[in-house]
Design a protein around this motif. Structure first.
Motif, PDB file in Angstrom:
ATOM      1  N   VAL A 191      -8.752   8.554 -16.700  1.00 10.45           N
ATOM      2  CA  VAL A 191      -7.689   7.585 -16.437  1.00 10.45           C
ATOM      3  C   VAL A 191      -8.239   6.462 -15.557  1.00 10.45           C
ATOM      4  O   VAL A 191      -8.950   6.734 -14.580  1.00 10.45           O
ATOM      5  N   SER A 192      -7.948   5.211 -15.925  1.00  6.84           N
ATOM      6  CA  SER A 192      -8.429   4.127 -15.056  1.00  6.84           C
ATOM      7  C   SER A 192      -7.258   3.406 -14.388  1.00  6.84           C
ATOM      8  O   SER A 192      -6.963   3.664 -13.234  1.00  6.84           O
ATOM      9  N   GLU A 193      -6.568   2.534 -15.110  1.00  8.20           N
ATOM     10  CA  GLU A 193      -5.469   1.784 -14.490  1.00  8.20           C
ATOM     11  C   GLU A 193      -4.504   1.285 -15.542  1.00  8.20           C
ATOM     12  O   GLU A 193      -4.742   1.442 -16.745  1.00  8.20           O
ATOM     13  N   GLY A 194      -3.430   0.666 -15.094  1.00 12.13           N
ATOM     14  CA  GLY A 194      -2.481   0.040 -16.003  1.00 12.13           C
ATOM     15  C   GLY A 194      -2.975  -1.348 -16.370  1.00 12.13           C
ATOM     16  O   GLY A 194      -4.039  -1.777 -15.915  1.00 12.13           O
ATOM     17  N   GLU A 197      -1.945  -2.809 -12.911  1.00  9.66           N
ATOM     18  CA  GLU A 197      -1.564  -1.938 -11.795  1.00  9.66           C
ATOM     19  C   GLU A 197      -2.592  -0.832 -11.614  1.00  9.66           C
ATOM     20  O   GLU A 197      -3.246  -0.421 -12.570  1.00  9.66           O
ATOM     21  N   ASN A 198      -2.685  -0.326 -10.404  1.00 11.24           N
ATOM     22  CA  ASN A 198      -3.448   0.901 -10.144  1.00 11.24           C
ATOM     23  C   ASN A 198      -2.505   2.092 -10.290  1.00 11.24           C
ATOM     24  O   ASN A 198      -1.286   1.932 -10.261  1.00 11.24           O
ATOM     25  N   ILE A 219      -4.971  -4.185  -3.626  1.00 13.18           N
ATOM     26  CA  ILE A 219      -4.557  -4.312  -2.226  1.00 13.18           C
ATOM     27  C   ILE A 219      -3.317  -3.456  -1.976  1.00 13.18           C
ATOM     28  O   ILE A 219      -3.157  -2.870  -0.911  1.00 13.18           O
ATOM     29  N   THR A 220      -2.471  -3.301  -2.979  1.00  7.37           N
ATOM     30  CA  THR A 220      -1.318  -2.405  -2.851  1.00  7.37           C
ATOM     31  C   THR A 220      -1.810  -0.954  -2.826  1.00  7.37           C
ATOM     32  O   THR A 220      -1.314  -0.136  -2.049  1.00  7.37           O
ATOM     33  N   ARG A 221      -2.799  -0.657  -3.660  1.00  7.68           N
ATOM     34  CA  ARG A 221      -3.413   0.684  -3.685  1.00  7.68           C
ATOM     35  C   ARG A 221      -3.933   1.040  -2.300  1.00  7.68           C
ATOM     36  O   ARG A 221      -3.656   2.113  -1.756  1.00  7.68           O
ATOM     37  N   THR A 256       0.627  -5.869  -6.777  1.00  7.11           N
ATOM     38  CA  THR A 256       1.386  -6.924  -6.109  1.00  7.11           C
ATOM     39  C   THR A 256       2.652  -7.216  -6.902  1.00  7.11           C
ATOM     40  O   THR A 256       3.749  -7.274  -6.344  1.00  7.11           O
ATOM     41  N   ALA A 257       2.494  -7.415  -8.207  1.00  6.23           N
ATOM     42  CA  ALA A 257       3.653  -7.706  -9.041  1.00  6.23           C
ATOM     43  C   ALA A 257       4.513  -6.445  -9.185  1.00  6.23           C
ATOM     44  O   ALA A 257       5.724  -6.484  -8.988  1.00  6.23           O
TER      45      ALA A 257
END
Ligand code: PPE
Length: 305
Positions: A191-194, A197-198, A219-221, A256-257
């Motif tokens: 699994v990597s990311e969206g 998104e992380n 940065i949210t991660r 962020t989004a």
């Protein structure tokens, strides 16, 4: 639709929204060679506004440019201030900030030569990325048929415009089949990311997220990892497989989004009870308190407008 604002910052000055145009020969338009950022400004509980981790976003923008080999013709401080200036010019108490560095017109062909490097900063109001309902009830995601970039095919730590074709393909496939978002696997099948998104999973109260190897250093991660650690939740950054995701107690996206968006279903399998789990709810609630200035401990992340 993006709501029209008054001003856009372009190459050092604020110009009228409708004047922010580029020529069809703009190099980045043809080849995707440019870098960008996505930043949010929140209205705090006391009515003031603050940009969330602005310095970290600007630093990542310059790292993206460094990785791509693009020299930004402004200083980090200059772009930092320009983001705030653009928000103020548009009277935006809360919104999204999109700085983009792109290669202007001149020569064509994949060698951009001495074409000018241009910078623009756009701001607009942007509510919940995946919808208000998504933040409460969670979303349905699909493992994408598109593999995430190999680390030596695209520079995965950089927000390079062209990298996002992979995201668009995955997102359109997922939405076209009735899902809300895609989850991409890396070239080894983990699994990597969206698409933007992380990803985190929770199992027996422990939080796990993909290591940074082939994903964007979100940065949210990073914020969620720190908040979780401070809240006594055990965290690990470790590769995991799609079957581990299927069998997780909870899963959520960060960005962020997307902020902190719970995932309630993966490939038509309910995650846990199919509702937002307690760990996700707790982290989401702290995150929103942090960005709205309700947690003194994380004040250093807020840049007053
Ligand atoms: N991975 C990818 C591929 C990504 O694009 C983002 C941000 C993240 C992870 C999360 O990073 P961070 O925002 O620093 O927590 N995606 C941006 C663009 C979304 C868009 O559709 O445009 C964003 O969230 O601003």
């Amino acid at each position: 639709m993006v709501e029209k604002m008054e001003k856009i910052w372009m190459d050092g000055e604020l110009i009228d929204w409708d004047e922010a145009k580029v020529h069809i020969l703009t190099h980045t338009f043809h080849y995707g060679f440019g870098v960008f950022e996505g930043i949010r400004c929140y209205q705090c509980h006391d009515g003031s506004s603050a940009v969330f981790r602005l310095g970290d976003h600007i630093e990542r923008l310059f790292h993206s440019a460094l990785i791509a080999g693009i020299e930004i013709p402004f200083s980090e401080e200059g772009i930092f201030e320009a983001c705030k200036e653009t928000l103020r010019a548009n009277d935006l108490a809360e919104g999204y900030i999109r700085p983009i560095v792109f290669v202007g017109e001149g020569v064509m062909g994949v060698h951009p030569g001495d074409n000018p490097i241009r910078v623009s900063i756009i701001t607009w109001p942007w509510g919940a990325y995946l919808g208000e309902e998504a933040l409460k009830k969670g979303i349905r995601v699909k493992i994408s048929s598109f593999t995430r970039h190999h680390v030596n095919v695209m520079m995965t730590k950089a927000k390079i415009c062209g990298n996002y074709v992979n995201s668009v393909l995955a997102k359109r496939e997922a939405v076209g089949r009735g899902y809300d978002e895609a989850v991409m696997l890396d070239t080894e099948g983990y699994v990597s990311e969206g698409s933007g998104e992380n990803l985190f999973i929770v199992r027996k109260g422990r939080l796990k997220t993909t290591p940074l190897t082939s994903i964007l250093d979100g940065i949210t991660r990073d914020s969620v990892l720190r908040i979780a650690g401070d809240s006594g939740i055990e965290t690990t950054e470790e590769k995991f497989t799609r079957d581990e995701l299927y069998a997780a107690d909870e899963a959520f996206f960060t960005g962020t989004a997307a902020e902190v968006t719970p995932i309630r279903e993966v490939d038509d399998r309910a995650i846990g009870d199919g509702v937002t789990g307690p760990v996700t709810r707790k982290l989401q609630s702290i995150f929103f308190d942090v960005v709205r200035g309700r947690k003194k401990k994380y004040e250093e992340w807020l840049d007053p407008l």
